[in-house]
Design a protein around this motif. Structure first.
Motif, PDB file in Angstrom:
ATOM      1  N   TYR A   1     -10.466   4.792   9.823  1.00 54.92           N
ATOM      2  CA  TYR A   1     -11.401   3.508  10.006  1.00 54.92           C
ATOM      3  C   TYR A   1     -10.643   2.534   9.883  1.00 54.92           C
ATOM      4  O   TYR A   1     -11.146   1.413  10.781  1.00 54.92           O
ATOM      5  N   ILE A   2      -9.692   2.225   9.121  1.00 53.86           N
ATOM      6  CA  ILE A   2      -9.016   0.726   9.191  1.00 53.86           C
ATOM      7  C   ILE A   2      -8.313   0.712  10.534  1.00 53.86           C
ATOM      8  O   ILE A   2      -8.463  -0.267  11.112  1.00 53.86           O
ATOM      9  N   GLY A   3      -7.665   1.871  11.012  1.00 54.02           N
ATOM     10  CA  GLY A   3      -7.283   1.585  12.409  1.00 54.02           C
ATOM     11  C   GLY A   3      -8.260   1.304  13.646  1.00 54.02           C
ATOM     12  O   GLY A   3      -7.765   0.720  14.591  1.00 54.02           O
ATOM     13  N   ALA A   4      -9.293   1.779  13.474  1.00 47.24           N
ATOM     14  CA  ALA A   4     -10.336   1.778  14.479  1.00 47.24           C
ATOM     15  C   ALA A   4     -11.005   0.451  14.327  1.00 47.24           C
ATOM     16  O   ALA A   4     -11.655  -0.106  15.244  1.00 47.24           O
ATOM     17  N   THR A   5     -11.125  -0.251  13.138  1.00 51.71           N
ATOM     18  CA  THR A   5     -11.949  -1.442  12.634  1.00 51.71           C
ATOM     19  C   THR A   5     -10.948  -2.523  12.794  1.00 51.71           C
ATOM     20  O   THR A   5     -11.692  -3.970  13.306  1.00 51.71           O
ATOM     21  N   PHE A   6      -9.785  -2.547  12.507  1.00 54.99           N
ATOM     22  CA  PHE A   6      -9.020  -3.743  12.390  1.00 54.99           C
ATOM     23  C   PHE A   6      -7.637  -3.710  13.228  1.00 54.99           C
ATOM     24  O   PHE A   6      -7.274  -2.773  13.438  1.00 54.99           O
ATOM     25  N   ASP A   7      -7.242  -4.861  13.412  1.00 57.82           N
ATOM     26  CA  ASP A   7      -6.241  -4.941  14.299  1.00 57.82           C
ATOM     27  C   ASP A   7      -4.640  -5.221  13.471  1.00 57.82           C
ATOM     28  O   ASP A   7      -3.869  -4.707  13.978  1.00 57.82           O
ATOM     29  N   ARG A   8      -4.773  -5.522  12.448  1.00 56.17           N
ATOM     30  CA  ARG A   8      -3.705  -5.569  11.393  1.00 56.17           C
ATOM     31  C   ARG A   8      -3.838  -5.007  10.083  1.00 56.17           C
ATOM     32  O   ARG A   8      -5.065  -4.316   9.878  1.00 56.17           O
ATOM     33  N   CYS A   9      -2.982  -4.730   9.364  1.00 53.85           N
ATOM     34  CA  CYS A   9      -2.978  -4.422   8.079  1.00 53.85           C
ATOM     35  C   CYS A   9      -4.013  -4.883   7.144  1.00 53.85           C
ATOM     36  O   CYS A   9      -4.599  -6.157   7.291  1.00 53.85           O
ATOM     37  N   LEU A  10      -4.507  -4.277   5.947  1.00 58.99           N
ATOM     38  CA  LEU A  10      -5.292  -4.789   4.999  1.00 58.99           C
ATOM     39  C   LEU A  10      -4.652  -4.968   3.719  1.00 58.99           C
ATOM     40  O   LEU A  10      -3.678  -4.325   3.643  1.00 58.99           O
ATOM     41  N   CYS A  11      -5.110  -5.682   2.896  1.00 58.35           N
ATOM     42  CA  CYS A  11      -4.375  -5.892   1.598  1.00 58.35           C
ATOM     43  C   CYS A  11      -4.895  -4.616   0.670  1.00 58.35           C
ATOM     44  O   CYS A  11      -5.604  -3.900   0.722  1.00 58.35           O
ATOM     45  N   ARG A  12      -4.095  -4.637  -0.330  1.00 59.56           N
ATOM     46  CA  ARG A  12      -4.126  -3.423  -1.453  1.00 59.56           C
ATOM     47  C   ARG A  12      -5.429  -3.417  -1.861  1.00 59.56           C
ATOM     48  O   ARG A  12      -6.264  -2.480  -2.146  1.00 59.56           O
ATOM     49  N   CYS A  13      -5.824  -4.552  -2.207  1.00 60.21           N
ATOM     50  CA  CYS A  13      -7.575  -4.540  -2.837  1.00 60.21           C
ATOM     51  C   CYS A  13      -8.337  -4.204  -1.981  1.00 60.21           C
ATOM     52  O   CYS A  13      -9.416  -3.412  -2.268  1.00 60.21           O
ATOM     53  N   CYS A  14      -8.389  -4.523  -0.606  1.00 59.19           N
ATOM     54  CA  CYS A  14      -9.291  -4.215   0.204  1.00 59.19           C
ATOM     55  C   CYS A  14      -9.351  -2.702   0.825  1.00 59.19           C
ATOM     56  O   CYS A  14     -10.511  -2.074   0.936  1.00 59.19           O
ATOM     57  N   ILE A  15      -8.136  -1.994   0.583  1.00 53.31           N
ATOM     58  CA  ILE A  15      -7.850  -0.705   0.792  1.00 53.31           C
ATOM     59  C   ILE A  15      -8.700   0.153  -0.346  1.00 53.31           C
ATOM     60  O   ILE A  15      -9.366   0.983  -0.137  1.00 53.31           O
ATOM     61  N   GLN A  16      -8.404  -0.547  -1.500  1.00 54.30           N
ATOM     62  CA  GLN A  16      -8.821   0.422  -2.619  1.00 54.30           C
ATOM     63  C   GLN A  16     -10.378   0.094  -2.566  1.00 54.30           C
ATOM     64  O   GLN A  16     -11.087   1.054  -2.907  1.00 54.30           O
TER      65      GLN A  16
ATOM     66  N   CYS B   1       0.665  -1.252   0.167  1.00 57.91           N
ATOM     67  CA  CYS B   1       0.033   0.053   0.119  1.00 57.91           C
ATOM     68  C   CYS B   1       0.977   1.275   0.027  1.00 57.91           C
ATOM     69  O   CYS B   1       0.343   2.381   0.110  1.00 57.91           O
ATOM     70  N   ALA B   2       2.168   1.155  -0.144  1.00 59.68           N
ATOM     71  CA  ALA B   2       2.967   2.266   0.024  1.00 59.68           C
ATOM     72  C   ALA B   2       2.650   3.358  -1.091  1.00 59.68           C
ATOM     73  O   ALA B   2       2.707   4.699  -0.625  1.00 59.68           O
ATOM     74  N   ASN B   3       2.243   2.998  -2.044  1.00 59.70           N
ATOM     75  CA  ASN B   3       2.054   4.212  -3.346  1.00 59.70           C
ATOM     76  C   ASN B   3       0.557   4.493  -3.202  1.00 59.70           C
ATOM     77  O   ASN B   3       0.198   5.216  -4.075  1.00 59.70           O
ATOM     78  N   LEU B   4      -0.124   3.929  -2.517  1.00 66.43           N
ATOM     79  CA  LEU B   4      -1.652   4.399  -2.321  1.00 66.43           C
ATOM     80  C   LEU B   4      -1.837   5.703  -1.774  1.00 66.43           C
ATOM     81  O   LEU B   4      -1.278   5.808  -0.709  1.00 66.43           O
ATOM     82  N   GLN B   5      -2.937   6.535  -2.286  1.00 63.28           N
ATOM     83  CA  GLN B   5      -3.185   7.937  -1.501  1.00 63.28           C
ATOM     84  C   GLN B   5      -4.359   7.303  -0.553  1.00 63.28           C
ATOM     85  O   GLN B   5      -5.227   7.296  -1.181  1.00 63.28           O
ATOM     86  N   ILE B   6      -4.055   7.105   0.569  1.00 62.31           N
ATOM     87  CA  ILE B   6      -5.182   6.511   1.466  1.00 62.31           C
ATOM     88  C   ILE B   6      -5.636   7.946   2.100  1.00 62.31           C
ATOM     89  O   ILE B   6      -5.006   8.400   3.131  1.00 62.31           O
ATOM     90  N   PRO B   7      -6.759   8.127   2.126  1.00 57.48           N
ATOM     91  CA  PRO B   7      -7.396   9.450   2.737  1.00 57.48           C
ATOM     92  C   PRO B   7      -7.419   9.168   4.295  1.00 57.48           C
ATOM     93  O   PRO B   7      -7.528   8.059   4.614  1.00 57.48           O
ATOM     94  N   GLU B   8      -7.326  10.183   4.856  1.00 61.97           N
ATOM     95  CA  GLU B   8      -7.177  10.323   6.312  1.00 61.97           C
ATOM     96  C   GLU B   8      -8.423   9.444   7.133  1.00 61.97           C
ATOM     97  O   GLU B   8      -8.226   8.606   7.985  1.00 61.97           O
TER      98      GLU B   8
END
Length: 61
Positions: free
Chosen positions: A38-53, A26-33
Motif C-alpha cells: 500500500y505504501i509503495g502504491a500510494t506514496f512516492d517516498r518513505c513514511l515516518c515511523r508514526c505514520c507506518i504504525q 522503520c528498520a525494526n518495525l514488522q511491516i506486513p506485506e
C-alpha cells in the motif's frame, strides 16, 4: 558514512531519517506485506515511523 539527506514523510510532512539500511526509523518495525504494498502504491517516498504504525493499526494488522 552515507549520502542520504534528511527527508520528509510523504504522508504527514514530518522530517524522517531514512538511510535505506538498518539505521532507518522503520528498520525494526514488522511491516506486513499488504502495508508495504500500500505504501509503495500510494506514496512516492518513505513514511515516518508514526505514520507506518498508524497504517498498521488502521488496516487491521
Amino acid at each position: 558514512m552515507n549520502n542520504y539527506e534528511m527527508q520528509t514523510c510523504d504522508n504527514c510532512g514530518d522530517g524522517i531519517n531514512c538511510y535505506g539500511d538498518l539505521t532507518c526509523e522503520c528498520a525494526n518495525l514488522q511491516i506486513p506485506e499488504k502495508i508495504s504494498d500500500y505504501i509503495g502504491a500510494t506514496f512516492d517516498r518513505c513514511l515516518c515511523r508514526c505514520c507506518i504504525q498508524k497504517l498498521i493499526v488502521e488496516m487491521g494488522e
